[in-house]
Design an enzyme around this catalytic site. Structure first.
Site, PDB file in Angstrom:
ATOM      1  N   ASP A  14     -12.252 -14.239  26.922  1.00  0.00           N
ATOM      2  CA  ASP A  14     -13.273 -13.497  26.165  1.00  0.00           C
ATOM      3  C   ASP A  14     -12.312 -12.882  25.033  1.00  0.00           C
ATOM      4  OD1 ASP A  14     -15.408 -12.345  24.978  1.00  0.00           O
ATOM      5  OD2 ASP A  14     -15.528 -10.729  26.556  1.00  0.00           O
ATOM      6  N   ASP A 108     -16.915 -16.777  20.627  1.00  0.00           N
ATOM      7  CA  ASP A 108     -15.684 -15.818  21.311  1.00  0.00           C
ATOM      8  C   ASP A 108     -15.610 -15.818  22.766  1.00  0.00           C
ATOM      9  OD1 ASP A 108     -17.848 -14.440  21.559  1.00  0.00           O
ATOM     10  OD2 ASP A 108     -16.920 -12.814  21.232  1.00  0.00           O
ATOM     11  N   GLU A 109     -16.286 -16.863  23.513  1.00  0.00           N
ATOM     12  CA  GLU A 109     -15.981 -16.712  24.958  1.00  0.00           C
ATOM     13  C   GLU A 109     -16.485 -18.172  25.665  1.00  0.00           C
ATOM     14  OE1 GLU A 109     -18.669 -14.482  27.581  1.00  0.00           O
ATOM     15  OE2 GLU A 109     -19.804 -14.325  25.780  1.00  0.00           O
TER      16      GLU A 109
END
Length: 360
Positions: A14, A108-109
């Site tokens: 993350d 983003d993860e």
């Protein structure tokens, strides 16, 4: 032979305050200052907040006016999604050097299954450490990681050493780790469900574990079985690479409420353009068109139309969306948000396959 669920080595990576961190990286003036990515105007919403802003209680999805009250020195920056997408591509390329089993959740993860990784590294903690170091070297951005034997625990673990850290939950630690958590801390249990659980006398993971699966299904349907398993630190879902999106959508919050049919059509058009451009880039097509409307008093409604086959052209997409929009008129109160989405998505290959099946 496929590894058994309990022997899997799963990493949840993350990025730390991703959008805001990219802006601080690219603009030195913003470093160390409370930054919000999003609209600064009255109807704006915070898309992401830097850690400096979070110290004042600023969070994503918070109205910009609320964020400014909490943090008068907050600096708003317009989002640059093309930049974020490019950085995300860089990061996923790093993931791919270690494993082909990558399940992106957003820009983003992502989940990574590194049970049998391309580098032959035995320890998942070392894999996570190397990936985080390479991300920092290539992008000057930090990432946090959770490492465990299933996705549920890996996701929980990634929050425990933020920012720029990692945390591992081993197989012998899973049940004890879960039982101490409040049910509202479980990923996938939102405030409304947590309140329902509390009303049943269920406040912690231990409380949840003491319930029968039949009891939980009685109150929560199929989700009850999921709650039964995660209370025991069980999650057998594999990491699925190339996961197909469930829907493609776009929405706009307006500076002034919309009232007339002309304003509604004009306000919806950018959303139509955005969704169809994504369809063109990915080749995906959808059978269900959904219109989302939020009124000035924050009441929200949706209207949908599902076809037998995928919506074929941008003109057809616009026509169906306009029909849905006509169906809510005349309006008796102003509209502050409009959105449109396509779901029941298919790849071109799937669509052709279904057509051939009908001919056979």
């Amino acid at each position: 032979m496929e590894a058994l669920p309990e022997t899997r080595k799963i990493i949840h990576l993350d990025m730390d305050a991703f959008y805001a961190s990219v802006e601080q990286r690219d603009n030195p003036v913003l470093r160390g200052r409370p930054v919000a990515v999003g609209g600064s105007r009255q109807r704006g919403v915070v898309a992401a907040a830097s850690y400096e802003a979070r110290q004042f209680g600023v969070r994503s999805a918070m109205p910009s006016s609320t964020a400014l009250r909490k943090c008068p020195g907050l600096v708003f920056v317009k989002p640059r999604f093309e930049v974020y997408k490019e950085v995300s591509r860089q990061i996923r390329a790093i993931f791919a050097e270690y494993t082909p089993l990558i399940e992106p959740l957003s820009l983003d993860e992502a989940y990574l299954d590194v049970t049998e990784n391309l580098k032959g590294i035995t320890l998942a903690t070392q894999v996570a450490r190397e990936i985080r170091a390479e991300i920092l070297r290539q992008t000057q951005l930090t990432a946090s990681a959770g490492i465990s034997y299933n996705k549920f625990l890996a996701k929980l673990a990634s929050d425990y050493r933020k920012p720029n850290g990692q945390f591992v939950i081993r197989p012998d630690q899973g049940p004890a780790f879960v039982e101490k958590l409040g049910v509202g801390e479980f990923h996938g249990i939102g405030p409304a469900t947590a309140a329902r659980l509390n009303n049943l006398g269920i406040f912690t993971g231990l409380d949840l574990r003491q319930q029968t699966e039949a009891f939980l299904r009685q109150h929560f349907g199929k989700a009850g079985s999921h709650y039964y398993r995660i209370a025991r630190a069980q999650d057998f879902r594999p990491v699925v690479s190339d996961r197909l999106r469930k829907s493609i959508g776009s929405e706009t919050t307006f500076e002034q409420d919309l009232w007339t049919p002309e304003e509604l059509l004009e306000g919806l058009q950018p959303c139509l353009d955005s969704v169809w451009q994504h369809c063109q880039r990915t080749g995906l097509r959808g059978r269900t068109v959904t219109l989302k409307v939020k009124y000035a008093d924050f009441q929200q409604i949706t209207r949908s139309r599902t076809l037998f086959g995928p919506v074929p052209t941008p003109e057809a997409f616009a026509y169906l969306s306009h029909e849905l929009l006509t169906g809510i008129q005349p309006i008796s109160k102003g509209i502050r948000l409009l959105g449109v989405s396509l779901s029941n998505l298919e790849t071109p290959e799937e669509a052709v396959g279904k057509q051939l099946a009908l001919l056979l």
